[in-house]
Design an enzyme around this catalytic site. Structure first.
Site, PDB file in Angstrom:
ATOM      1  N   CYS A   1     155.779  65.917   1.051  1.00 52.00           N
ATOM      2  CA  CYS A   1     157.054  65.397   1.519  1.00 52.00           C
ATOM      3  C   CYS A   1     157.395  66.075   2.839  1.00 52.00           C
ATOM      4  O   CYS A   1     157.107  67.243   3.036  1.00 52.00           O
ATOM      5  CB  CYS A   1     158.224  65.610   0.555  1.00 52.00           C
ATOM      6  SG  CYS A   1     158.007  64.854  -1.036  1.00 52.00           S
TER       7      CYS A   1
ATOM      8  N   ARG B   1     152.305  64.196   5.408  1.00 53.58           N
ATOM      9  CA  ARG B   1     152.707  64.973   4.241  1.00 53.58           C
ATOM     10  C   ARG B   1     153.009  64.095   3.031  1.00 53.58           C
ATOM     11  O   ARG B   1     153.258  64.611   1.927  1.00 53.58           O
ATOM     12  CB  ARG B   1     153.946  65.802   4.571  1.00 53.58           C
ATOM     13  CG  ARG B   1     153.756  66.755   5.723  1.00 53.58           C
ATOM     14  CD  ARG B   1     155.053  67.432   6.064  1.00 53.58           C
ATOM     15  NE  ARG B   1     155.451  68.310   4.986  1.00 53.58           N
ATOM     16  CZ  ARG B   1     155.132  69.586   4.896  1.00 53.58           C
ATOM     17  NH1 ARG B   1     154.415  70.133   5.845  1.00 53.58           N
ATOM     18  NH2 ARG B   1     155.517  70.321   3.893  1.00 53.58           N
TER      19      ARG B   1
ATOM     20  N   TRP C   1     156.105  62.120  -1.036  1.00 58.05           N
ATOM     21  CA  TRP C   1     154.901  62.108  -1.863  1.00 58.05           C
ATOM     22  C   TRP C   1     155.416  62.336  -3.281  1.00 58.05           C
ATOM     23  O   TRP C   1     155.876  63.416  -3.623  1.00 58.05           O
ATOM     24  CB  TRP C   1     153.944  63.214  -1.440  1.00 58.05           C
ATOM     25  CG  TRP C   1     152.622  63.159  -2.157  1.00 58.05           C
ATOM     26  CD1 TRP C   1     151.539  62.424  -1.800  1.00 58.05           C
ATOM     27  CD2 TRP C   1     152.262  63.862  -3.342  1.00 58.05           C
ATOM     28  NE1 TRP C   1     150.516  62.631  -2.698  1.00 58.05           N
ATOM     29  CE2 TRP C   1     150.935  63.510  -3.657  1.00 58.05           C
ATOM     30  CE3 TRP C   1     152.918  64.767  -4.178  1.00 58.05           C
ATOM     31  CZ2 TRP C   1     150.252  64.019  -4.758  1.00 58.05           C
ATOM     32  CZ3 TRP C   1     152.249  65.272  -5.285  1.00 58.05           C
ATOM     33  CH2 TRP C   1     150.929  64.896  -5.559  1.00 58.05           C
TER      34      TRP C   1
ATOM     35  N   ASN D   1     162.068  68.689  -0.374  1.00 53.62           N
ATOM     36  CA  ASN D   1     160.617  68.797  -0.543  1.00 53.62           C
ATOM     37  C   ASN D   1     160.375  69.941  -1.512  1.00 53.62           C
ATOM     38  O   ASN D   1     160.846  71.053  -1.281  1.00 53.62           O
ATOM     39  CB  ASN D   1     159.965  69.100   0.820  1.00 53.62           C
ATOM     40  CG  ASN D   1     158.533  69.569   0.686  1.00 53.62           C
ATOM     41  OD1 ASN D   1     157.832  69.170  -0.240  1.00 53.62           O
ATOM     42  ND2 ASN D   1     158.088  70.413   1.590  1.00 53.62           N
ATOM     43  N   GLY D   2     159.649  69.663  -2.605  1.00 55.68           N
ATOM     44  CA  GLY D   2     159.389  70.712  -3.596  1.00 55.68           C
ATOM     45  C   GLY D   2     159.575  70.156  -4.987  1.00 55.68           C
ATOM     46  O   GLY D   2     159.533  68.932  -5.185  1.00 55.68           O
TER      47      GLY D   2
ATOM     48  N   GLU E   1     131.479  68.690  -1.335  1.00 54.68           N
ATOM     49  CA  GLU E   1     132.363  68.195  -0.277  1.00 54.68           C
ATOM     50  C   GLU E   1     132.093  66.706   0.003  1.00 54.68           C
ATOM     51  O   GLU E   1     133.028  65.922   0.208  1.00 54.68           O
ATOM     52  CB  GLU E   1     132.182  69.054   0.987  1.00 54.68           C
ATOM     53  CG  GLU E   1     132.958  68.605   2.211  1.00 54.68           C
ATOM     54  CD  GLU E   1     134.471  68.521   2.044  1.00 54.68           C
ATOM     55  OE1 GLU E   1     134.999  68.995   1.026  1.00 54.68           O
ATOM     56  OE2 GLU E   1     135.124  67.931   2.919  1.00 54.68           O
TER      57      GLU E   1
ATOM     58  N   LYS F   1     134.932  63.880  -0.352  1.00 56.50           N
ATOM     59  CA  LYS F   1     135.283  62.971   0.751  1.00 56.50           C
ATOM     60  C   LYS F   1     135.226  61.527   0.267  1.00 56.50           C
ATOM     61  O   LYS F   1     136.120  60.744   0.502  1.00 56.50           O
ATOM     62  CB  LYS F   1     134.298  63.119   1.890  1.00 56.50           C
ATOM     63  CG  LYS F   1     134.450  63.879   3.122  1.00 56.50           C
ATOM     64  CD  LYS F   1     135.698  64.185   3.802  1.00 56.50           C
ATOM     65  CE  LYS F   1     136.797  64.783   3.021  1.00 56.50           C
ATOM     66  NZ  LYS F   1     137.058  66.179   3.164  1.00 56.50           N
TER      67      LYS F   1
ATOM     68  N   GLU G   1     138.040  60.562  -2.326  1.00 52.95           N
ATOM     69  CA  GLU G   1     139.432  60.503  -1.871  1.00 52.95           C
ATOM     70  C   GLU G   1     139.721  59.288  -0.983  1.00 52.95           C
ATOM     71  O   GLU G   1     140.850  58.819  -0.953  1.00 52.95           O
ATOM     72  CB  GLU G   1     139.884  61.806  -1.204  1.00 52.95           C
ATOM     73  CG  GLU G   1     139.269  62.130   0.109  1.00 52.95           C
ATOM     74  CD  GLU G   1     139.695  63.495   0.652  1.00 52.95           C
ATOM     75  OE1 GLU G   1     140.864  63.841   0.551  1.00 52.95           O
ATOM     76  OE2 GLU G   1     138.815  64.201   1.194  1.00 52.95           O
TER      77      GLU G   1
ATOM     78  N   HIS H   1     119.880  68.859 -17.201  1.00 53.28           N
ATOM     79  CA  HIS H   1     120.583  69.450 -18.349  1.00 53.28           C
ATOM     80  C   HIS H   1     121.707  68.543 -18.852  1.00 53.28           C
ATOM     81  O   HIS H   1     122.605  69.003 -19.556  1.00 53.28           O
ATOM     82  CB  HIS H   1     121.117  70.839 -17.967  1.00 53.28           C
ATOM     83  CG  HIS H   1     120.028  71.796 -17.615  1.00 53.28           C
ATOM     84  ND1 HIS H   1     119.160  72.318 -18.561  1.00 53.28           N
ATOM     85  CD2 HIS H   1     119.602  72.292 -16.421  1.00 53.28           C
ATOM     86  CE1 HIS H   1     118.281  73.101 -17.964  1.00 53.28           C
ATOM     87  NE2 HIS H   1     118.525  73.099 -16.662  1.00 53.28           N
TER      88      HIS H   1
ATOM     89  N   LYS I   1     148.650  65.262   3.006  1.00 48.92           N
ATOM     90  CA  LYS I   1     147.836  66.226   3.753  1.00 48.92           C
ATOM     91  C   LYS I   1     148.139  67.674   3.340  1.00 48.92           C
ATOM     92  O   LYS I   1     147.234  68.468   3.180  1.00 48.92           O
ATOM     93  CB  LYS I   1     148.095  66.026   5.245  1.00 48.92           C
ATOM     94  CG  LYS I   1     147.296  66.936   6.146  1.00 48.92           C
ATOM     95  CD  LYS I   1     145.959  66.336   6.469  1.00 48.92           C
ATOM     96  CE  LYS I   1     145.071  67.241   7.255  1.00 48.92           C
ATOM     97  NZ  LYS I   1     143.666  67.118   6.864  1.00 48.92           N
TER      98      LYS I   1
HETATM   99  C1  F6R Z   1     140.380  66.961   1.245  1.00 46.22           C
HETATM  100  C2  F6R Z   1     141.567  67.710   1.601  1.00 46.22           C
HETATM  101  C3  F6R Z   1     142.192  68.583   0.575  1.00 46.22           C
HETATM  102  C4  F6R Z   1     142.583  69.932   1.215  1.00 46.22           C
HETATM  103  C5  F6R Z   1     143.333  70.805   0.192  1.00 46.22           C
HETATM  104  C6  F6R Z   1     143.654  72.182   0.765  1.00 46.22           C
HETATM  105  O1  F6R Z   1     139.894  66.238   2.321  1.00 46.22           O
HETATM  106  O2  F6R Z   1     142.040  67.639   2.703  1.00 46.22           O
HETATM  107  O3  F6R Z   1     141.347  68.778  -0.505  1.00 46.22           O
HETATM  108  O4  F6R Z   1     141.420  70.569   1.638  1.00 46.22           O
HETATM  109  O5  F6R Z   1     144.508  70.174  -0.174  1.00 46.22           O
HETATM  110  O6  F6R Z   1     144.457  72.093   1.887  1.00 46.22           O
HETATM  111  P1  F6R Z   1     144.591  73.289   2.899  1.00 46.22           P
HETATM  112  O7  F6R Z   1     143.262  73.541   3.511  1.00 46.22           O
HETATM  113  O8  F6R Z   1     145.607  72.814   3.898  1.00 46.22           O
HETATM  114  O9  F6R Z   1     145.059  74.483   2.121  1.00 46.22           O
END
Ligand code: F6R
Length: 598
Positions: free
Chosen positions: A2, A26, A74, A98-99, A474, A478, A481, A497, A593
């Site tokens: 948010c 956000r 969010w 926000n929270g 990773e 990617k 998501e 396994h 984000k």
């Molecule tokens: C995936 C992604 C999230 C962040 C995670 C941590 O592409 O962006 O998994 O990596 O939320 O965020 P930070 O690095 O900002 O602590």
């Protein structure tokens, strides 16, 4: 998650909406604004992106000086609907938040059900405020009494028809900053980025801060005490990120990796590695603990291999959301490293607070200067990736891992355990990252073409071994998501396994086959899957005809060069699959984000 903004002045609608656009990363389930002028009240809330809010409020014109607040959401409590969007309203006041208010159910029980319109935790704040105001007949006292009743995390802005000139604010475990321009006017926002162009000084509020801002003054309190206000200069070179000809921020940020890496390296690499920003004896630690979430966690997992190979130091990697609720027995002589792009991730921040209490020395590896994690850590190294706007992390991953790689060399140097030959080889490899991270046009075209074969099936396995295994994690993260396909990263040697039971032509396996580490063993694991009819795509520089598909990277002898060229392939592959499915790769569903709630 948010994003919140508050402003006092003219052109208020445009200013609030511009700020919200900068905060859309956000959360973007819904958004809303409330504006109060002498003779006017405007409130608008819409589901979806800020452009919907902009469109819905296009006929509203206001030339007066006014106060206003805006929110991009969010969802945590209650679905993304107009009603659940902020601002929440009472009889005469409006609030954004926000929270998470953890005790909102308890607080609601004390009030009449008829008051509540939404399913959110936030709405309780506005009704509490109005109850308190009716008792105390003083806005600030009522606001103070209100926040005293709240448990959880919050950045709150509240305005009320009772004064029409004040914005009340409070912060606990969610970010909030107040900016000021040369004329002494104030602006409030979750992040520096959402401040207007003319804001040139800023304070980042501390937990427990609350107060009130009006046109040309501000009162700030913590624990009932009035606080002195020390504004810091805001770097005028704000990183307003534009797409620069790319269709998506994610694509731009993938392509940017080869240039931002030069900033990451600048002044840190010569014939040795140096981190002038560090004021500690890095050789004294007996072990390293790294804590992070999501992509940052995957970068941390990869760095474990480097810290152990190069710096010969025991390294444990912790998922922040798990660590904070364990009763961990931590080595008091360990260096605790938090990794975070945003520097705001709630779980990572809480772990940092926890280990600081335990007396561990802390270091942040972070992309955002002045963020909560940077401010709280004893020391910090900035990754200098530039503003990352795509929700799926790309350039922050490569810059984080590069810093951690350099840190492993730096520790080895300071401990005097790295040979001149190895030091020279590693530094040469680091200096070549610029070209390794360049995206060849032909590679992108190949991935674009190939992606159409991977739009169905019952899921993906990303498999690899050794340091490439976290890269497989990773790659899977990617893909899931932004494409919403089920994808799992797995150590290739573990497939037999259990998971190999899933193998059939509709199971897609993306296999990382580097020449630099465990090549023969990895090849055998791939053959086991081919023998069981999984559809396999190899990413590597050899064995072109072994599997169904092959994405070729250049031949490199250094493991990290293979690693980073495969990173680019995985980022492009997930992006191309998601685009073919028609998804917005910059704003995938359900995500935000900065994850500032737990
Ligand atoms: C995936 C992604 C999230 C962040 C995670 C941590 O592409 O962006 O998994 O990596 O939320 O965020 P930070 O690095 O900002 O602590």
């Amino acid at each position: 998650m948010c994003g919140i903004v508050g402003y006092i002045g003219k052109d208020i609608k445009e200013t609030l909406i511009d700020g919200l656009k900068e905060l859309e990363y956000r959360g973007y389930d819904s958004s809303g604004i409330a504006i109060l002028s002498k003779n006017d009240l405007f409130i608008k809330k819409t589901v979806g992106k800020i452009e919907n809010l902009e469109l819905a409020s296009k006929d509203y014109v206001n030339t007066e000086k006014s106060i206003g607040i805006g929110h991009t959401r969010w969802a945590t409590h209650g679905k993304p609907t107009d009603i659940n969007a902020h601002p929440h309203l009472g009889e005469f006041s409006f609030v954004i938040h926000n929270g998470i208010i953890e005790n909102f159910q308890e607080l609601k029980k004390e009030m009449s059900d008829d008051l509540f319109l939404s399913q959110t935790d936030t709405e309780v704040i506005v009704h509490l405020f109005e109850n308190n105001f009716n008792k105390l007949n003083d806005e600030l006292e009522a606001f103070k009494a209100t926040i005293k009743m709240l448990r959880g995390s919050y950045a709150i802005l509240l305005i009320s028809k009772t004064s029409k000139e004040n914005i009340y604010f409070a912060k606990l475990n969610s970010p909030l900053a107040i900016g000021k321009n040369d004329n002494g006017n104030y602006s409030l926002a979750s992040s520096d980025l959402a401040m207007q162009e003319d804001i040139n000084s800023i304070i980042h509020l501390d937990d427990g801060d609350y107060g009130v801002v009006c046109e040309d003054s501000i009162s700030l309190f913590n624990n009932e005490e009035k606080k002195n206000i020390a504004f810091k200069t805001l770097n005028s070179n704000k990183l307003f990120s534009q797409k620069e000809g790319y269709k998506f921020f994610m694509e731009k940020e993938i392509y940017e990796q080869s240039t931002v890496i030069c900033d990451t390296l600048a002044s840190r690499v010569s014939d040795k590695i140096s981190f002038d920003e560090l004021n500690m004896d890095i050789s004294k630690f007996s072990s390293i603990i790294i804590c992070a979430c999501g992509t940052s966690y995957n970068a941390a997992l990869s760095s474990k291999y480097l810290f152990e190979q190069i710096a010969k130091i025991s390294t444990n990697i912790e998922i922040a959301s798990e660590l904070r609720y364990r009763e961990p027995v931590l080595d008091k002589n360990a260096l605790f490293i938090s990794i975070s792009q945003s520097g705001e991730t709630a779980d990572t921040l809480e772990c940092l607070k926890m280990v600081k209490k335990m007396g561990l020395k802390t270091l942040a590896v972070c992309n955002v200067d002045n963020s909560a994690i940077v401010r709280l850590s004893d020391e910090y190294i900035l990754t200098r990736a530039g503003f990352e706007k795509g929700v799926a992390s790309t350039k922050s991953f490569t810059t984080q891992l590069t810093i951690l790689w350099m840190l492993s060399i730096f520790i080895a140097q300071e401990k005097n355990i790295i040979s001149d030959e190895l030091l020279e080889k590693e530094i040469k490899a680091i200096l070549e990252l610029y070209s390794v991270l360049e995206v060849p046009k032909i590679l992108h075209e190949k991935i674009h073409k190939l992606s159409k074969r991977y739009l169905h099936g019952h899921g993906f396995f990303f498999i690899a071994r050794d340091i490439f295994y976290p890269l497989a994690l990773e790659g899977a993260l990617k893909l899931k998501e932004i494409s919403y396909f089920h994808a799992e990263g797995y150590p290739a040697g573990e497939m037999k396994h259990g998971p190999i039971a899933l193998a059939d032509p509709e199971l897609f396996t993306i296999a990382l086959l580097p020449r630099s580490r465990l090549y023969e063993k990895m090849k055998s694991n791939i053959q086991e899957l081919i023998a069981r009819d999984s559809t396999v795509c190899i990413i590597g520089s050899s064995d072109k005809d072994l599997a169904d598909d092959f994405i070729e990277i250049k031949e490199y002898s250094h493991q990290m060069h293979e690693y980073f060229s495969m990173t680019i392939v995985l980022q492009l592959l997930s992006m191309e699959i998601a685009l073919r499915l028609g998804h917005d790769v910059d704003m995938p569903r359900n995500l935000a984000k900065s994850v500032t709630v737990e």
